[in-house]
Design a protein around this motif. Structure first.
Motif, mmCIF file in Angstrom:
data_model
loop_
_atom_site.group_PDB
_atom_site.id
_atom_site.type_symbol
_atom_site.label_atom_id
_atom_site.label_comp_id
_atom_site.label_asym_id
_atom_site.label_seq_id
_atom_site.Cartn_x
_atom_site.Cartn_y
_atom_site.Cartn_z
ATOM 1 N N PHE A 152 0.836 -1.195 0.000
ATOM 2 C CA PHE A 152 0.000 0.000 0.000
ATOM 3 C C PHE A 152 0.874 1.249 0.000
ATOM 4 C CE2 PHE A 152 -3.164 -3.026 1.370
ATOM 5 C CZ PHE A 152 -4.358 -2.516 0.865
ATOM 6 N N LYS A 153 0.285 2.323 -0.497
ATOM 7 C CA LYS A 153 0.991 3.601 -0.568
ATOM 8 C C LYS A 153 0.030 4.717 -0.153
ATOM 9 C CE LYS A 153 3.573 4.366 -4.153
ATOM 10 N NZ LYS A 153 3.957 4.603 -5.560
ATOM 11 N N TYR A 154 0.523 5.588 0.721
ATOM 12 C CA TYR A 154 -0.255 6.740 1.176
ATOM 13 C C TYR A 154 0.507 8.013 0.836
ATOM 14 C CZ TYR A 154 -2.144 10.273 4.357
ATOM 15 O OH TYR A 154 -2.676 11.418 4.882
ATOM 16 N N MET A 155 -0.161 8.974 0.212
ATOM 17 C CA MET A 155 0.441 10.266 -0.102
ATOM 18 C C MET A 155 -0.459 11.386 0.381
ATOM 19 S SD MET A 155 3.414 10.052 -1.622
ATOM 20 C CE MET A 155 4.247 8.449 -1.560
ATOM 21 N N ASN A 156 0.177 12.440 0.922
ATOM 22 C CA ASN A 156 -0.545 13.611 1.415
ATOM 23 C C ASN A 156 0.065 14.858 0.789
ATOM 24 O OD1 ASN A 156 -2.126 15.382 2.932
ATOM 25 N ND2 ASN A 156 -0.703 15.369 4.660
ATOM 26 N N TYR A 157 -0.737 15.564 -0.007
ATOM 27 C CA TYR A 157 -0.303 16.840 -0.579
ATOM 28 C C TYR A 157 -0.486 17.893 0.510
ATOM 29 C CZ TYR A 157 -0.303 14.154 -4.831
ATOM 30 O OH TYR A 157 -0.024 13.181 -5.774
ATOM 31 N N ILE A 158 0.627 18.217 1.162
ATOM 32 C CA ILE A 158 0.570 18.859 2.469
ATOM 33 C C ILE A 158 0.094 20.310 2.431
ATOM 34 C CG2 ILE A 158 2.270 17.330 3.512
ATOM 35 C CD1 ILE A 158 4.420 19.344 2.946
ATOM 36 N N GLU A 159 0.166 20.953 1.276
ATOM 37 C CA GLU A 159 -0.289 22.348 1.209
ATOM 38 C C GLU A 159 -1.810 22.449 1.238
ATOM 39 O OE1 GLU A 159 2.787 24.541 -1.682
ATOM 40 O OE2 GLU A 159 2.231 22.506 -2.301
ATOM 41 N N VAL A 160 -2.485 21.386 0.815
ATOM 42 C CA VAL A 160 -3.959 21.416 0.760
ATOM 43 C C VAL A 160 -4.577 20.246 1.516
ATOM 44 C CG1 VAL A 160 -4.047 22.668 -1.420
ATOM 45 C CG2 VAL A 160 -3.913 20.168 -1.444
ATOM 46 N N ASP A 161 -3.749 19.389 2.104
ATOM 47 C CA ASP A 161 -4.211 18.218 2.849
ATOM 48 C C ASP A 161 -5.112 17.332 1.993
ATOM 49 O OD1 ASP A 161 -4.106 16.646 5.112
ATOM 50 O OD2 ASP A 161 -5.927 17.498 5.973
ATOM 51 N N SER A 162 -4.623 17.009 0.800
ATOM 52 C CA SER A 162 -5.326 16.108 -0.120
ATOM 53 C C SER A 162 -4.624 14.758 -0.097
ATOM 54 C CB SER A 162 -5.301 16.687 -1.540
ATOM 55 O OG SER A 162 -5.868 15.790 -2.473
ATOM 56 N N GLU A 163 -5.403 13.678 0.077
ATOM 57 C CA GLU A 163 -4.818 12.369 0.318
ATOM 58 C C GLU A 163 -5.049 11.395 -0.838
ATOM 59 O OE1 GLU A 163 -5.189 11.805 5.095
ATOM 60 O OE2 GLU A 163 -7.060 11.651 3.944
ATOM 61 N N GLU A 164 -4.081 10.478 -0.965
ATOM 62 C CA GLU A 164 -4.217 9.352 -1.883
ATOM 63 C C GLU A 164 -3.845 8.067 -1.142
ATOM 64 O OE1 GLU A 164 -3.247 10.543 -6.396
ATOM 65 O OE2 GLU A 164 -1.552 10.812 -5.039
ATOM 66 N N LEU A 165 -4.569 7.005 -1.423
ATOM 67 C CA LEU A 165 -4.266 5.681 -0.888
ATOM 68 C C LEU A 165 -4.409 4.683 -2.021
ATOM 69 C CD1 LEU A 165 -3.756 3.722 1.535
ATOM 70 C CD2 LEU A 165 -6.260 3.560 1.731
ATOM 71 N N PHE A 166 -3.335 3.921 -2.274
ATOM 72 C CA PHE A 166 -3.361 2.936 -3.346
ATOM 73 C C PHE A 166 -3.009 1.556 -2.818
ATOM 74 C CE2 PHE A 166 -2.296 6.887 -5.697
ATOM 75 C CZ PHE A 166 -3.388 6.915 -6.555
ATOM 76 N N ASP A 167 -3.729 0.571 -3.289
ATOM 77 C CA ASP A 167 -3.411 -0.834 -3.056
ATOM 78 C C ASP A 167 -2.496 -1.262 -4.189
ATOM 79 O OD1 ASP A 167 -3.263 -3.574 -2.834
ATOM 80 O OD2 ASP A 167 -5.431 -3.917 -2.790
ATOM 81 N N THR A 168 -1.191 -1.044 -4.015
ATOM 82 C CA THR A 168 -0.252 -1.252 -5.113
ATOM 83 C C THR A 168 -0.034 -2.724 -5.441
ATOM 84 O OG1 THR A 168 1.538 -0.999 -3.492
ATOM 85 C CG2 THR A 168 0.960 0.932 -4.818
ATOM 86 N N LYS A 169 -0.403 -3.607 -4.530
ATOM 87 C CA LYS A 169 -0.284 -5.034 -4.817
ATOM 88 C C LYS A 169 -1.276 -5.453 -5.892
ATOM 89 C CE LYS A 169 -0.305 -9.633 -2.672
ATOM 90 N NZ LYS A 169 -0.430 -10.376 -1.381
ATOM 91 N N HIS A 170 -2.478 -4.903 -5.835
ATOM 92 C CA HIS A 170 -3.530 -5.286 -6.773
ATOM 93 C C HIS A 170 -3.807 -4.214 -7.821
ATOM 94 C CE1 HIS A 170 -4.399 -7.732 -3.092
ATOM 95 N NE2 HIS A 170 -4.425 -8.675 -4.015
ATOM 96 N N ASP A 171 -3.322 -3.017 -7.578
ATOM 97 C CA ASP A 171 -3.544 -1.890 -8.489
ATOM 98 C C ASP A 171 -2.188 -1.289 -8.835
ATOM 99 O OD1 ASP A 171 -4.474 0.314 -9.905
ATOM 100 O OD2 ASP A 171 -5.184 1.395 -8.113
ATOM 101 N N GLN A 172 -1.441 -2.002 -9.665
ATOM 102 C CA GLN A 172 -0.058 -1.608 -9.936
ATOM 103 C C GLN A 172 0.050 -0.295 -10.708
ATOM 104 O OE1 GLN A 172 1.712 -5.024 -11.838
ATOM 105 N NE2 GLN A 172 1.656 -6.253 -9.969
ATOM 106 N N HIS A 173 -1.004 0.088 -11.391
ATOM 107 C CA HIS A 173 -0.978 1.343 -12.150
ATOM 108 C C HIS A 173 -1.517 2.520 -11.338
ATOM 109 C CE1 HIS A 173 0.163 -0.869 -15.716
ATOM 110 N NE2 HIS A 173 -0.870 -1.665 -15.568
ATOM 111 N N GLU A 174 -1.863 2.271 -10.085
ATOM 112 C CA GLU A 174 -2.321 3.328 -9.178
ATOM 113 C C GLU A 174 -3.477 4.123 -9.800
ATOM 114 O OE1 GLU A 174 1.696 4.361 -6.728
ATOM 115 O OE2 GLU A 174 1.798 4.634 -8.896
ATOM 116 N N ILE A 175 -4.509 3.403 -10.096
ATOM 117 C CA ILE A 175 -5.687 3.973 -10.752
ATOM 118 C C ILE A 175 -6.737 4.419 -9.743
ATOM 119 C CG2 ILE A 175 -7.658 3.384 -12.225
ATOM 120 C CD1 ILE A 175 -5.713 1.606 -13.855
#
Length: 478
Positions: free
Chosen positions: A414-437
């Motif tokens: 899994f991968k978690y990203m936070n765009y810290i200037e606006v507090d916008s989040e992303e969470l990807f299941d990279t094991k099953h979603d390799q293209h991060e869709i």
């Protein structure tokens, strides 16, 4: 406390059994291996045949990778050249080395714990060739051999310069010639460490930027059709967070000039591949030179990319953000004296750019200072050091809307990203979603996973993040 090498003695004694039985042997300076570290610029993880790319021609890299240790999951902790290169030199996250932009030099006390300085103190001859890429005042007075392609304060070397014979020469050829000159000079002068930094396959900056290839490679790949990335479809640009989905986004702006039409995509991905093939031929000539001088069996070769590269994925060109195309890079270690059990090893363990310095020092039999954030990768693949399960990702240069600042956690599945200037989040299941869709941050089914990664994010942030005050000072002029 210091992390000591268990590898160099084995390398020099020609042992092919386990290193562990020789962990206490002292390595004399004359026994230490030569080390060549090759850094490519913007070569992404799949920009090499050995990593599964069926089109690109990299036979020399592939041979070294398959005969040595090929890391399947190698990453950078910050995907921009100046910060990543400082991390390579020092084994430190950005917060540790303090390089946040293109103008900042490594502080003297930080450089004194870098791998070139420590090897110099240990009796190595050290050389540097190419683009240093960290500040404007490299410590070249310490080096025994320097060929600086940024000479004169250039932010980026030019691909085409005028050679000694008055004729135009490509940067890759210039670097190739300098490598052979260094090896000719220092092959018989005791252990050496040569650090080489190619410009290729970085684009030449401009509006639009372009890939400047060597003329002899212009026919490579001409009869091949490069498959279009899954996420190049416009629907995936529309799925990006609002903070990225703007025409002011540098990744989008550069995409238009390089990949904005099918024709541009084919032309520029092929040119990107051609530049990498040009580097591969330099690697082949280097190996021939080492063989001819009788030092091949005593020379370790390591290759890594300084960051990845979007080639149209998610409707972007460039790097910076936390997607796989941006943060994942090729990495191999070729060392003739490694034990058989880790030769020809496709290592699944997570490796980082901050691991290069401690690994090089350990291979040389030089003590690794406590405080380096990285790990000796030989110990990792031999299961002598627990492998990491995640790492902290950070990118602060410029800021939004051109390059929004981002922090996060990259784990194995899994991968978690936070765009810290606006507090916008992303969470990807990279094991099953390799293209991060599919961004799962708002999916109730993943609420517990999101909370788990946010907790881990806060733990890593407390250790490695750059303070808000320091971020406010980062150079905003691009």
């Amino acid at each position: 406390m210091y992390k000591s090498s268990r590898t160099a003695a084995c390398l020099m004694l020609g042992l092919t059994s386990s290193i562990s039985g020789f962990s206490e042997q002292k390595v004399e300076p004359k026994q230490r291996p030569n080390i060549i570290f090759l850094l490519t610029d913007d070569q992404r993880w799949d920009g090499m045949g050995a990593m599964g790319n069926p089109i690109i021609q990299t036979p020399n890299m592939d041979a070294l990778a398959t005969q040595g240790i090929l890391f399947q999951n190698a990453y950078v902790t910050t995907s921009i050249c100046c910060v990543s290169r400082a991390s390579v030199l020092t084994g430190l996250y950005e917060s540790g080395h303090g390089v946040h932009d293109f103008n900042t030099d490594l502080k003297p006390d930080v450089y004194q714990k870098s791998y070139p300085h420590l090897l110099k103190e240990a009796g190595y001859k050290i050389g540097f060739i190419g683009k240093y890429g960290v500040g404007h005042h490299p410590p070249f007075h310490e080096f025994d051999f320097v060929f600086d392609t940024e000479e004169g304060g250039k932010a980026q070397p030019d691909y085409i310069t005028i050679g000694k014979n008055g004729k135009e020469i490509h940067d890759t050829d210039t670097i190739g010639e300098s490598i052979l000159s260094f090896v000719d000079k220092f092959a018989d002068q005791g252990p050496f460490c040569l650090s080489v930094s190619f410009k290729a396959p970085h684009e030449q900056d401009g509006n639009p930027p372009k890939y400047v290839i060597q003329p002899e490679y212009q026919h490579y790949y001409q009869d091949v059709t490069i498959p279009t990335p899954v996420t190049a479809d416009p629907i995936y640009w529309e799925k990006l967070p609002d903070v990225l989905r703007t025409e002011a986004n540098f990744g989008r702006e550069r995409w238009k000039g390089l990949f904005g039409t099918p024709e541009l995509y084919q032309e520029n991905v092929k040119n990107y591949y051609r530049l990498i093939t040009g580097v591969d031929d330099v690697v082949g000539k280097l190996r021939d030179k080492l063989e001819s001088l009788g030092v091949a069996d005593n020379t370790i070769i390591i290759l890594m990319g300084d960051n990845g590269m979007f080639l149209g994925e998610h409707g972007m060109e460039g790097k910076w953000y936390g997607y796989e195309e941006s943060v994942r890079v090729p990495l191999f270690i070729y060392a003739p004296g490694l034990p058989d059990k880790i030769k020809q090893y496709r290592a699944p363990q997570m490796a980082l750019n901050i691991d290069i310095a401690p690994t090089i020092l350990s291979l040389a039999g030089v003590e690794v200072p406590e405080g380096m954030h990285g790990m000796n990768l030989i110990d990792v693949v031999e299961n002598k050091t627990p492998e990491r399960t995640d790492f902290f990702y950070q990118h602060y240069f410029l800021g939004g809307p051109q390059i929004p600042m981002v922090e996060g956690v990259v784990g194995k599945d899994f991968k978690y990203m936070n765009y810290i200037e606006v507090d916008s989040e992303e969470l990807f299941d990279t094991k099953h979603d390799q293209h991060e869709i599919e961004n799962l941050a708002a999916d109730p089914a993943y609420k517990n996973k999101l909370e788990e990664l946010k907790k881990r994010y806060q733990e890593l942030k407390a250790k490695y993040s750059v303070s808000a005050e320091e971020r406010a000072k980062i150079n905003k002029a691009f």
